[in-house]
Design an enzyme around this catalytic site. Structure first.
Site, mmCIF file in Angstrom:
data_model
loop_
_atom_site.group_PDB
_atom_site.id
_atom_site.type_symbol
_atom_site.label_atom_id
_atom_site.label_comp_id
_atom_site.label_asym_id
_atom_site.label_seq_id
_atom_site.Cartn_x
_atom_site.Cartn_y
_atom_site.Cartn_z
ATOM 1 N N CYS A 9 -59.955 -7.615 15.284
ATOM 2 C CA CYS A 9 -60.050 -7.092 13.919
ATOM 3 C C CYS A 9 -59.780 -8.186 12.884
ATOM 4 C CB CYS A 9 -59.069 -5.949 13.730
ATOM 5 S SG CYS A 9 -59.491 -4.508 14.705
ATOM 6 N N HIS A 10 -58.638 -8.859 13.013
ATOM 7 C CA HIS A 10 -58.294 -9.865 12.017
ATOM 8 C C HIS A 10 -57.912 -11.186 12.634
ATOM 9 C CE1 HIS A 10 -57.565 -5.877 10.208
ATOM 10 N NE2 HIS A 10 -58.228 -6.411 9.203
ATOM 11 N N GLY A 11 -58.166 -11.331 13.940
ATOM 12 C CA GLY A 11 -57.987 -12.616 14.578
ATOM 13 C C GLY A 11 -56.559 -13.016 14.858
#
Lengths: 273, 63
Positions: A237-239
């Site tokens: 999702c956001h690394g």
């Protein structure tokens, strides 16, 4: 005071106002008449037990006033119109007799009173404890819910170096069988490099097995196993990058992956929950 | 008489010892009452409870 008024000789008619009907604006229907009190026959056979039992034989007339120069001025039977109840039914047998000293029986009466009080309090404590514990235990999870909240995992089905995902309490659960190389790497990590410093030994019970909740601590996505820069988990999702111990190493997530409570039943089985 | 006197002087005279007596009495009473009730219940339901008939089913499984 009344006797003084009676003995004051010639002034007595003027000083006792009650003996005469004083004409007033309101005329009473029945003229005030001093009624001679009935003679009271005291029963001498009735035992005189206590002051209360006297009410059975004491005079019951209202206040009677007689005025005479030589005799006593007035006899007032105070409150003899009030019936005082006889409490002898409620008294303990030891104190029924007014001639006997109540101190002789005080020890046993006192002990009895305290015993009754103590027994009642014991019952009260027991009832209160039972009510409270019943109420509190009614709020805890029932046995079927508790049974559902556990998961038993056979570890022999997970090959070394692999990660398996299970569903536990509605959330993904990662069970990772680490290789010797991964274990060595994770134990060697310097704690100062970590965002959420936690040693690998504190996160595992058996170094070969890492059991973590598969929920990214950033916004709750499910990370991908065996991905990312540190070879552990990677949240798409956001690394966020997690290492093979589930610790956050890079990306926006603030905390390490959560370790649930688990215990090894034997070499092959682990129970989570 | 001497027993009641010693009980009174030992346990009931001070409020502190009276309270301790009540607490200890509550614990003892709880055990006796609960276990007694359990025993009466099991006596009345002898042969109907699972722990009374469990061995029948265990034997069948072994055979």
């Amino acid at each position: 005071m009344m006797s003084l008024a009676a003995r004051s000789g010639a002034f007595s008619p003027y000083m006792q106002a009650t003996a005469f009907v004083v004409p007033g604006p309101l005329k009473s229907l029945i003229p005030g008449v001093v009624v001679k009190g009935e003679t009271i026959l005291v029963d001498p056979k009735k035992p005189f037990l206590c002051r209360e039992s006297l009410s059975g034989q004491s005079p019951k007339t209202g206040p009677a006033v007689t005025v005479c120069i030589n005799g006593c001025a007035g006899v007032r039977f105070a409150h003899t119109d009030i019936r005082i109840p006889d409490y002898s039914d409620y008294r303990r047998p030891e104190v029924q007799d007014p001639q006997k000293s109540s101190q002789d029986s005080s020890e046993s009466r006192r002990t009895f009173s305290y015993l009754v009080t103590g027994a009642a309090t014991v019952m009260g404590v027991y009832s209160a404890k039972t009510v409270v514990s019943q109420f509190v235990s009614s709020m805890s999870a029932s046995a079927d819910v508790l049974a559902m909240s556990k998961i038993q995992i056979k570890l022999s089905e997970i090959p070394e170096g692999n990660n398996m995902t299970f569903k536990w309490r509605g959330k993904p659960l990662f069970v990772r069988h680490r290789t010797e190389k991964e274990i060595a790497t994770e134990t060697a990590v310097n704690l100062s490099e970590l965002r959420d410093p936690e040693h690998d030994k504190d996160r595992v019970k058996d170094p070969a097995w890492v059991i973590v909740l598969g929920v990214c601590t950033h916004l709750g996505c499910v990370p991908i196993a065996n991905a990312g820069e540190f070879g552990g988990y990677y949240c798409p999702c956001h690394g966020s990058h997690y290492d093979a111990s589930g610790r956050i190493r890079k990306g926006p997530a603030p905390l390490n992956l959560e370790v649930p409570f688990y215990e090894f039943l034997d070499e092959d089985t682990v129970v989570v929950g | 008489m001497s027993l009641t006197k010693s009980v009174y002087n030992l346990l009931f005279r001070r409020t502190s010892t009276f309270a301790i007596t009540i607490m200890v009495g509550a614990v003892v009473f709880e055990r006796i009452f609960d276990q007694g009730g359990e025993a009466v219940f099991e006596q009345m339901n002898r042969g109907k409870l699972w722990k009374h008939i469990k061995h029948n089913y265990e034997n069948k499984e072994e055979e």
